[in-house]
Scaffold this motif. Sequence first.
Motif, PDB file in Angstrom:
ATOM      1  N   SER A   8       1.824   0.443 -13.958  1.00 17.55           N
ATOM      2  CA  SER A   8       3.210   0.638 -14.425  1.00 17.55           C
ATOM      3  C   SER A   8       4.225   0.148 -13.402  1.00 17.55           C
ATOM      4  N   ASP A   9       5.305  -0.431 -13.903  1.00 16.36           N
ATOM      5  CA  ASP A   9       6.428  -0.736 -13.021  1.00 16.36           C
ATOM      6  C   ASP A   9       7.109   0.569 -12.690  1.00 16.36           C
ATOM      7  N   TRP A  10       7.621   0.654 -11.498  1.00 22.41           N
ATOM      8  CA  TRP A  10       8.137   1.923 -11.007  1.00 22.41           C
ATOM      9  C   TRP A  10       9.522   1.700 -10.452  1.00 22.41           C
ATOM     10  N   VAL A  11      10.498   2.307 -11.050  1.00 20.89           N
ATOM     11  CA  VAL A  11      11.865   2.129 -10.573  1.00 20.89           C
ATOM     12  C   VAL A  11      12.521   3.491 -10.483  1.00 20.89           C
ATOM     13  N   ARG A  12      12.882   3.907  -9.271  1.00 17.43           N
ATOM     14  CA  ARG A  12      13.498   5.242  -9.116  1.00 17.43           C
ATOM     15  C   ARG A  12      14.889   5.219  -9.748  1.00 17.43           C
TER      16      ARG A  12
ATOM     17  N   ASN B 239       1.249  -5.754 -10.587  1.00 21.84           N
ATOM     18  CA  ASN B 239       0.543  -4.519 -10.943  1.00 21.84           C
ATOM     19  C   ASN B 239      -0.573  -4.808 -11.954  1.00 21.84           C
ATOM     20  N   ARG B 240      -1.412  -5.778 -11.579  1.00 21.99           N
ATOM     21  CA  ARG B 240      -2.523  -6.136 -12.469  1.00 21.99           C
ATOM     22  C   ARG B 240      -3.836  -5.744 -11.831  1.00 21.99           C
ATOM     23  N   ILE B 241      -4.725  -5.213 -12.645  1.00 24.15           N
ATOM     24  CA  ILE B 241      -6.038  -4.847 -12.119  1.00 24.15           C
ATOM     25  C   ILE B 241      -6.944  -6.068 -12.153  1.00 24.15           C
ATOM     26  N   LEU B 242      -7.520  -6.403 -10.987  1.00 24.63           N
ATOM     27  CA  LEU B 242      -8.366  -7.585 -10.908  1.00 24.63           C
ATOM     28  C   LEU B 242      -9.831  -7.217 -11.097  1.00 24.63           C
TER      29      LEU B 242
ATOM     30  N   LYS C 264       0.825  -1.224   0.000  1.00 25.14           N
ATOM     31  CA  LYS C 264       0.000   0.000   0.000  1.00 25.14           C
ATOM     32  C   LYS C 264       0.856   1.270   0.000  1.00 25.14           C
ATOM     33  N   SER C 265       1.849   1.304   0.894  1.00 22.87           N
ATOM     34  CA  SER C 265       2.612   2.554   1.002  1.00 22.87           C
ATOM     35  C   SER C 265       3.457   2.807  -0.247  1.00 22.87           C
ATOM     36  N   PHE C 266       3.919   1.736  -0.871  1.00 19.38           N
ATOM     37  CA  PHE C 266       4.659   1.892  -2.129  1.00 19.38           C
ATOM     38  C   PHE C 266       3.724   2.481  -3.189  1.00 19.38           C
ATOM     39  N   LEU C 267       2.498   1.976  -3.217  1.00 19.00           N
ATOM     40  CA  LEU C 267       1.540   2.513  -4.178  1.00 19.00           C
ATOM     41  C   LEU C 267       1.237   3.977  -3.866  1.00 19.00           C
TER      42      LEU C 267
END
Length: 403
Positions: A203-207, A180-183, A16-19
């Motif tokens: 989306s994949d998220w990479v800083r 990261n799939r919408i169910l 959750k917090s990552f999102l």
Amino acid sequence: MSHLYIALVGLPARGKSFLAARLLEGLEADGLKVRLFNNGDLRRSRLGAASSLPEFYAPENESARRQREELARINMEQARDFLAGGGNVAVLDAANISRQRRRVLEENLTDAPILFIECINNDAELLEASIERKAGLPEFSGFGLAAAKESFVRRIGYYERLYAPLREERHFVRVETLHNRILEERDCAGIPFYIQIRDILVSDWVRHLYLLRHGQSEYNAQNRIGGDSGLTGKGRKQAEALAAHFQPFDLPYIFTSSRKRAKETAAPLLQGHPGSIHIMLPEFDEISAGECEGMSYTEIRRNLPKEYAARQADKYAYVYPGGEGYITLKDRVGKGFRKALFLSGAAPGIVIIGHQAINRMILSLFFFRRNESVPYIYVPQNEYFHIVSTHRQTLLELVRFTE
Ligand code: F6P
């Protein structure tokens, strides 16, 4: 300008917090005013260490329940003030696990729509690794690792007793956070900024990802493939140079394969970053050459000419007898990579120390390459790939760190 509440929903350690961090960064990049309201941060600052004990979450603990409701109320009011003062998106980052808690949100936040986003992840192995990582956070520093894990598992158990997945809420989306799939989506079309939000969700998220290959190994020096040899003198120098290069970088997570050459490459880097968490993922182990393990390419050509020719003809689809091929690596490496992203969350920088074939597969997850060209991507031992990727940009540079 429109206004929106986003209320996250989900058991602990589900991403959750990552999102929330991705929503903040992504929507701000689109010019919106966004703020996070995190119940856990508020709890820690107001109630301190006692609120980290699992009993604080026991459904029958009346006084703690009231304290938790009070924290939720404070955040709810602050979120409302934020939107009233011109904010666009207020993100309520909390478990919001019960229907009753969500009803309170619906009854009190009536000035803008609420989009509920449920984070789901039932991968047992990943959960175990997430719990291990959480147990190492400052919140649990007084416990010792085993006790901290136990305490966190008990906390999750209490939450599970109250958990009601989204169903009756008016606008919601349920996301599987490992891929990261919408169910499931309900009535989201009219929600402000939903097109951007949806894109961020998937989306994949990479800083900052620093993708490295291990230093020269004994087998590399002998032109042999596979195996589990350690580094040569040259390889150790490369590892030292790498550690010196990365000394000023903030690298909370360092991932390696389980192979000796990868771990030995990471050793000086870990020494220079004592606060970093080292996570070994066998999903990043080099391609298995099966019956050809330990042979040189010349030996394969001489002793197994048909195999050699078949690999030359289609290197991507070729599978070593009793081993793997690029085509079969795709799933394994993809899985490891998703694990690494999930576990490192919103970390400012992560390192992956992998292998030639593995790094090619990781690169192919970001940059479109025709399958047949993937097995030929250049993966040096004195340079690394620096990758930044969000829903708005994907950047790649190859950086030299030693001769
Ligand atoms: O030679 C080093 C190595 O990592 C081997 O262990 C592995 O089999 C090989 O590279 C993969 O590269 P390629 O697919 O080009 O043979």
